[in-house]
Design an enzyme around this catalytic site. Sequence first.
Site, PDB file in Angstrom:
ATOM      1  N   ASP A 149       0.875  -1.166   0.000  1.00  0.00           N
ATOM      2  CA  ASP A 149       0.000   0.000   0.000  1.00  0.00           C
ATOM      3  C   ASP A 149       0.918   1.224   0.000  1.00  0.00           C
ATOM      4  OD1 ASP A 149      -2.434   1.604   0.463  1.00  0.00           O
ATOM      5  OD2 ASP A 149      -1.519   1.948   2.414  1.00  0.00           O
ATOM      6  N   LYS A 150       0.454   2.330  -0.558  1.00  0.00           N
ATOM      7  CA  LYS A 150       1.316   3.516  -0.623  1.00  0.00           C
ATOM      8  C   LYS A 150       1.236   4.347   0.653  1.00  0.00           C
ATOM      9  CE  LYS A 150       0.157   7.381  -2.528  1.00  0.00           C
ATOM     10  NZ  LYS A 150       0.468   8.356  -1.455  1.00  0.00           N
ATOM     11  N   THR A 151       0.044   4.888   0.905  1.00  0.00           N
ATOM     12  CA  THR A 151      -0.107   5.871   1.973  1.00  0.00           C
ATOM     13  C   THR A 151       0.078   5.228   3.344  1.00  0.00           C
ATOM     14  OG1 THR A 151      -1.679   7.049   0.568  1.00  0.00           O
ATOM     15  CG2 THR A 151      -1.601   7.674   2.895  1.00  0.00           C
ATOM     16  N   THR A 302      -2.956   1.544  -4.364  1.00  0.00           N
ATOM     17  CA  THR A 302      -3.307   2.730  -3.582  1.00  0.00           C
ATOM     18  C   THR A 302      -4.651   3.284  -4.026  1.00  0.00           C
ATOM     19  OG1 THR A 302      -2.610   4.973  -2.993  1.00  0.00           O
ATOM     20  CG2 THR A 302      -2.019   4.202  -5.189  1.00  0.00           C
ATOM     21  N   GLY A 303      -5.321   3.933  -3.108  1.00  0.00           N
ATOM     22  CA  GLY A 303      -6.544   4.645  -3.441  1.00  0.00           C
ATOM     23  C   GLY A 303      -6.257   6.049  -3.924  1.00  0.00           C
ATOM     24  N   LYS A 330      -9.096  -3.830  -3.856  1.00  0.00           N
ATOM     25  CA  LYS A 330      -7.758  -4.229  -3.414  1.00  0.00           C
ATOM     26  C   LYS A 330      -7.693  -5.746  -3.221  1.00  0.00           C
ATOM     27  CE  LYS A 330      -5.855  -0.072  -1.244  1.00  0.00           C
ATOM     28  NZ  LYS A 330      -5.207   0.483  -0.044  1.00  0.00           N
ATOM     29  N   ASP A 349      -1.469  -0.729   6.063  1.00  0.00           N
ATOM     30  CA  ASP A 349      -1.619  -0.178   7.407  1.00  0.00           C
ATOM     31  C   ASP A 349      -3.034   0.296   7.718  1.00  0.00           C
ATOM     32  OD1 ASP A 349      -1.551   2.095   5.665  1.00  0.00           O
ATOM     33  OD2 ASP A 349      -1.084   3.346   7.407  1.00  0.00           O
ATOM     34  N   ASP A 353      -7.018  -1.564   3.798  1.00  0.00           N
ATOM     35  CA  ASP A 353      -6.092  -2.625   3.410  1.00  0.00           C
ATOM     36  C   ASP A 353      -6.469  -3.977   4.000  1.00  0.00           C
ATOM     37  OD1 ASP A 353      -4.443  -0.773   2.055  1.00  0.00           O
ATOM     38  OD2 ASP A 353      -3.473  -0.233   3.939  1.00  0.00           O
TER      39      ASP A 353
END
Length: 476
Positions: A149-151, A302-303, A330, A349, A353
């Site tokens: 995940d990115k954020t 990522t969203g 996802k 996180d 997710d």
Amino acid sequence: MVTGESRAVAKGPGDRVVAGTVGAGGSLRIRVAAVGEGTALSGIMRMVAAAQASASRAQALADRAAALLFYVALAAGVLTLVGWVFLGDTEGGLMRTATVLVIACPHALGLAIPLVIAISTSLGARNGLLVKDRLALERARLLDVVIFDKTGTLTKGEPALVDVAVVEPAGEVAILSLVAAAEADSEHPLARAIVAGLTRRGIRASKAGSFETAPGIGVRAVVDGRVVEVGGPRLLERRGLAVPVSLMPAVEGWARDGRTVLFAVVDGQLGAALAAEDEIRPESAAAVARLHAMGIRVAMITGDSRAVADSVARRLGIDEVAAEVLPADKAAAVRGFQAGGRRVAMVGDGVNDAPALATADVGIAIGAGTDVAVESAGIVLVRSDPGDVAGAIELSRASYRKMIQNLFWATGYNVVAIPVAAGVLVPWGIDLPMAVGAIAMSASTIIVAANAQLLRRLRLRQPASDGQPVSVLQPA
């Protein structure tokens, strides 16, 4: 919080919103469209439960091997007794049968895997890896793809000031001081990021007065008798201003990278442009590079917007990107990566997710993440360092090697020792006494235990590339 954007998203009359997210400013009146089982959070919980229920259940190899050894030992003992009685040596047959049973005591085989598991779990905990599901650690050695995940995982999950460009370089300190003063009274995340970033640059803010905020546009304040406004492109539209040629290269470059661009207008004149973004964790690039070195592909889900996602992926060297993805999608994306038999890990996180973490072959949660994410994962990175993902995979591979070594030794020992104890070498003058058999059985157990202890020498964290010391586990 739920959809995964790294910056605030504007909402207007008629738009759908999700309970639990944070309003950046102002007030709103909403109509509740769903309660109980119909809410977004309940839907996420159902997806997590379904994914967890479909997880495979495997029996421990050591238990099956030890159980099999019981029957092997029993059969070997019976055959030894019957054979020597048939040969007319009943007393010798009884002694050799007892020796066979002593030799075949499954201590070594029974310890071969459980001891490695205990040491690897302890080793992981001391290196910031909390193993909640032992099977997750065992499967990590087989991974083909790691999805981040990115954020909040590859990035810090909060905006930071990353660049500044001013119209008049000679007056940079003065105009940035005005910007810091104007933003100091704002509670907006971008305003806090700008103030913090300018403070780190040594900019001291003056005292502002007549502070005003315009949602979706920016802030306005009077600082030292000058009218200072800070906001996005809509501020320039309202004031009828255009970006000057001197700032255009910087502004266009920031936009391509998906950064948030803000402008400072002083007394009606554009004075500076500032760029903010969800700051990439300094350890993320090294984490991706280490996974590549281990032969593992790296993907990102990522969203967040496509521009932001592509910018992060380009700077980190990520192989595949899926942007603007909803929570349910996802989990579907993870299943897509699993097509063709590939084994996939998901690292995340957030609440959004959780379904993907539960769907993946190995779910890895960032320690600073939400409770839902942590509960859905099999491994938790206590330090919230994406570099520990490679450490978890290396721990899994090293643990598996030790298990195989111990099983090979314990099995080989029995294959050789049981026939010798049964007396197959007596015609050549070699008859194994029971006392020696007991010593051999104890020695095999000690060897298995000592080999498992060698796992403690494993270094799960590579030395920092800048020469700074890092925390590594020393041999116990």
